[in-house]
Write a protein that holds these residues in place. Structure first.
Motif, PDB file in Angstrom:
ATOM      1  N   ARG A  38       0.834  -1.203   0.000  1.00 26.28           N
ATOM      2  CA  ARG A  38       0.000   0.000   0.000  1.00 26.28           C
ATOM      3  C   ARG A  38       0.867   1.251   0.000  1.00 26.28           C
ATOM      4  NH1 ARG A  38      -1.506   3.944   3.006  1.00 26.28           N
ATOM      5  NH2 ARG A  38      -0.260   3.212   4.772  1.00 26.28           N
ATOM      6  N   LYS A  39       1.898   1.252   0.828  1.00 25.59           N
ATOM      7  CA  LYS A  39       2.807   2.405   0.908  1.00 25.59           C
ATOM      8  C   LYS A  39       3.578   2.577  -0.399  1.00 25.59           C
ATOM      9  CE  LYS A  39       3.441   2.243   5.928  1.00 25.59           C
ATOM     10  NZ  LYS A  39       4.413   1.993   7.037  1.00 25.59           N
ATOM     11  N   LEU A  40       3.980   1.458  -1.007  1.00 24.38           N
ATOM     12  CA  LEU A  40       4.706   1.525  -2.278  1.00 24.38           C
ATOM     13  C   LEU A  40       3.840   2.160  -3.361  1.00 24.38           C
ATOM     14  CD1 LEU A  40       7.058   0.810  -4.163  1.00 24.38           C
ATOM     15  CD2 LEU A  40       6.052  -1.484  -4.422  1.00 24.38           C
ATOM     16  N   VAL A  41       2.585   1.736  -3.442  1.00 21.72           N
ATOM     17  CA  VAL A  41       1.671   2.296  -4.434  1.00 21.72           C
ATOM     18  C   VAL A  41       1.428   3.781  -4.162  1.00 21.72           C
ATOM     19  CG1 VAL A  41      -0.703   2.244  -5.292  1.00 21.72           C
ATOM     20  CG2 VAL A  41       0.543   0.108  -4.939  1.00 21.72           C
ATOM     21  N   PHE A  73      -4.739  -0.817  -3.172  1.00 26.89           N
ATOM     22  CA  PHE A  73      -5.210   0.554  -3.365  1.00 26.89           C
ATOM     23  C   PHE A  73      -6.628   0.510  -3.926  1.00 26.89           C
ATOM     24  CE2 PHE A  73      -6.193   3.894  -6.445  1.00 26.89           C
ATOM     25  CZ  PHE A  73      -6.133   5.021  -5.638  1.00 26.89           C
ATOM     26  N   ALA A  74      -7.467   1.449  -3.481  1.00 28.62           N
ATOM     27  CA  ALA A  74      -8.817   1.626  -4.040  1.00 28.62           C
ATOM     28  C   ALA A  74      -9.123   3.114  -4.052  1.00 28.62           C
ATOM     29  CB  ALA A  74      -9.846   0.875  -3.214  1.00 28.62           C
ATOM     30  N   ASN A  75      -9.769   3.586  -5.117  1.00 26.95           N
ATOM     31  CA  ASN A  75     -10.067   5.017  -5.200  1.00 26.95           C
ATOM     32  C   ASN A  75     -11.398   5.362  -4.552  1.00 26.95           C
ATOM     33  OD1 ASN A  75     -11.840   4.022  -7.116  1.00 26.95           O
ATOM     34  ND2 ASN A  75     -11.404   5.605  -8.623  1.00 26.95           N
ATOM     35  N   SER A  76     -11.722   6.636  -4.549  1.00 21.57           N
ATOM     36  CA  SER A  76     -12.915   7.108  -3.845  1.00 21.57           C
ATOM     37  C   SER A  76     -14.217   6.614  -4.468  1.00 21.57           C
ATOM     38  CB  SER A  76     -12.924   8.642  -3.809  1.00 21.57           C
ATOM     39  OG  SER A  76     -11.799   9.132  -3.117  1.00 21.57           O
ATOM     40  N   GLY A 161       8.542  -0.203  -8.874  1.00 21.45           N
ATOM     41  CA  GLY A 161       9.790  -0.678  -8.280  1.00 21.45           C
ATOM     42  C   GLY A 161      10.185  -2.000  -8.898  1.00 21.45           C
ATOM     43  N   GLU A 162      10.344  -2.998  -8.095  1.00 20.62           N
ATOM     44  CA  GLU A 162      10.695  -4.335  -8.569  1.00 20.62           C
ATOM     45  C   GLU A 162       9.522  -5.300  -8.501  1.00 20.62           C
ATOM     46  OE1 GLU A 162      13.678  -5.055  -9.894  1.00 20.62           O
ATOM     47  OE2 GLU A 162      14.109  -2.910  -9.641  1.00 20.62           O
ATOM     48  N   GLU A 163       8.322  -4.768  -8.325  1.00 19.02           N
ATOM     49  CA  GLU A 163       7.160  -5.632  -8.137  1.00 19.02           C
ATOM     50  C   GLU A 163       6.111  -5.427  -9.218  1.00 19.02           C
ATOM     51  OE1 GLU A 163       5.743  -6.256  -4.046  1.00 19.02           O
ATOM     52  OE2 GLU A 163       7.229  -4.754  -3.447  1.00 19.02           O
TER      53      GLU A 163
END
Length: 398
Positions: A38-41, A73-76, A161-163
């Protein structure tokens, strides 16, 4: 040892790796992995104010899924769709779990792992993206509360990143699909019925007096059928909106069968199909909404007639099983596995585009409004049998 958390289930992550499923992988990411991703996204995608605003302003629902198809991640738009104050509870769930798919809880492994998931456009699209391909599909989600949601989904691979992740966009097309279905039903069924009326009136107009009463009866029957079709579609629309009124009265099983058979005799005869009442049928007095039950039985019988070959028999009967009365309609056709998996879904039909409300309405009316159960069996020995069962006395206060 790592642990996974999903839908209130906690257990060892390694146990999932050794278990095979009916379709997609059962493996899940641990909660700390979901938080890290989540933090990466957030850092990679949401650091730009313009990107952040776009993702949370569009009407489409946007998810970012990890390698195990779990949301990081999910948007509003999803928040608005679900009617929740925050999206923390969504993180770590798969799409079917987020949208309350009836099959997502049918096994301990969750969304994507059942035999029904092989026919799910959402899971198919996600897997395609994981294989490096952009993919667009349609998906019908039957929810645990009985509602059905039509979705258009698009999946794209994305690397942060690498994912590797999947960018998963969802559009609610339920209203569009409902309109298409209702229009299809009206264009098909209404045209057939009004054609009968038009033909009969043309014959009367030609002065064929010797058949006058026969033609008047035919017009009357066709007009009655037309009115019933219109009422049926109105009831279905109200049922989906939870606005349908239920009027419980005393009913008799054999009377319901006789009415249903009488109504569809002409249709069966026109297709060369015979209708029979099971000689072992049992009568029963029970409390139900007779109008809605006629809709249910009519849809099952019509479906059986439409798939039966010329010369075949459609058999209907009733039996008392404990405190329930059960109605069965049988024909000799056998459903292919892909049909059997989808038969109660709205918009699914073996009869072509614009069909598919009959069996869906059977389940909706029976289980949500008449407190009953709708099931079916299909095999080479006995053909296909639809069964609807109802309590002799509905729950108190209903």
């Amino acid at each position: 040892m790592q642990f996974f958390i999903s839908l209130g289930i906690v257990g060892p992550l390694m146990a999932l790796k050794s278990r095979s499923t009916k379709f997609a992988s059962a493996e899940r990411s641990a909660p700390h992995e979901i938080e890290r991703q989540r933090k990466l996204v957030a850092e990679s995608m949401l650091g730009n104010p313009i990107t952040n605003t776009m993702l949370n302003t569009v009407f489409d629902i946007i998810l970012v899924l990890d390698k195990n198809r779990q949301a990081v991640f999910a948007n509003s738009s999803l928040q608005r769709f679900l009617g929740v104050n925050d999206l923390e509870s969504v993180l770590g769930k798969r799409p079917g779990e987020i949208f309350n798919c009836v099959y997502a809880n049918s096994t301990e492994w969750g969304c994507g792992t059942t035999e029904f998931c092989r026919f799910c456009g959402a899971t198919t699209s996600i897997i395609a993206a994981q294989e490096g391909r952009e993919n667009v599909e349609e998906c019908l989600v039957t929810q645990r509360n009985g509602n059905a949601v039509d979705l258009a989904v698009a999946s794209s691979p994305i690397r942060l990143g690498e994912e590797d992740f999947v960018f998963f966009a969802i559009r609610n097309i339920t209203d569009k699909k409902r309109r298409e279905l209702l229009e299809g039903v009206f264009f098909h069924d209404m045209l057939n019925t009004t054609s009968v009326i038009w033909t009969a009136t043309e014959m009367l107009k030609s002065g064929r007096i010797e058949r006058q009463q026969e033609l008047i009866d035919k017009i009357h029957t066709a007009a009655y059928r037309l009115v019933e079709e219109i009422k049926s579609q109105g009831d279905l629309t109200k049922a989906e909106r939870s606005e349908l009124a239920v009027n419980i009265e005393e009913a008799e099983a054999m009377d319901m069968i006789d009415e249903a058979v009488s109504f569809y005799l002409d249709m069966a005869a026109s297709r060369g199909v015979r209708m029979e009442v099971d000689a072992k049928s049992e009568d029963a007095f029970f409390r139900t909404d007779p109008v809605l039950l006629r809709r249910v039985l009519g849809n099952i019988i019509r479906n059986a007639i439409e798939v039966a070959d010329e010369g075949e028999v459609v058999r209907i009967g009733s039996h008392v099983v404990g405190d329930w009365v059960e109605f069965k309609v049988n024909n000799k056709s056998v459903m292919p596995p892909d049909v059997a998996m989808n038969i109660f879904k709205r918009s699914f039909s073996t009869k072509g585009k614009g069909r598919g409300l009959g069996t869906y309405s059977v389940k909706l009316l029976t289980e949500r409004y008449l407190h009953g159960k709708a099931t079916f069996t299909s095999n080479k020995d006995e053909g296909t049998t639809f069964s609807v069962s109802y309590p002799l006395k509905p729950p108190a206060g209903k």
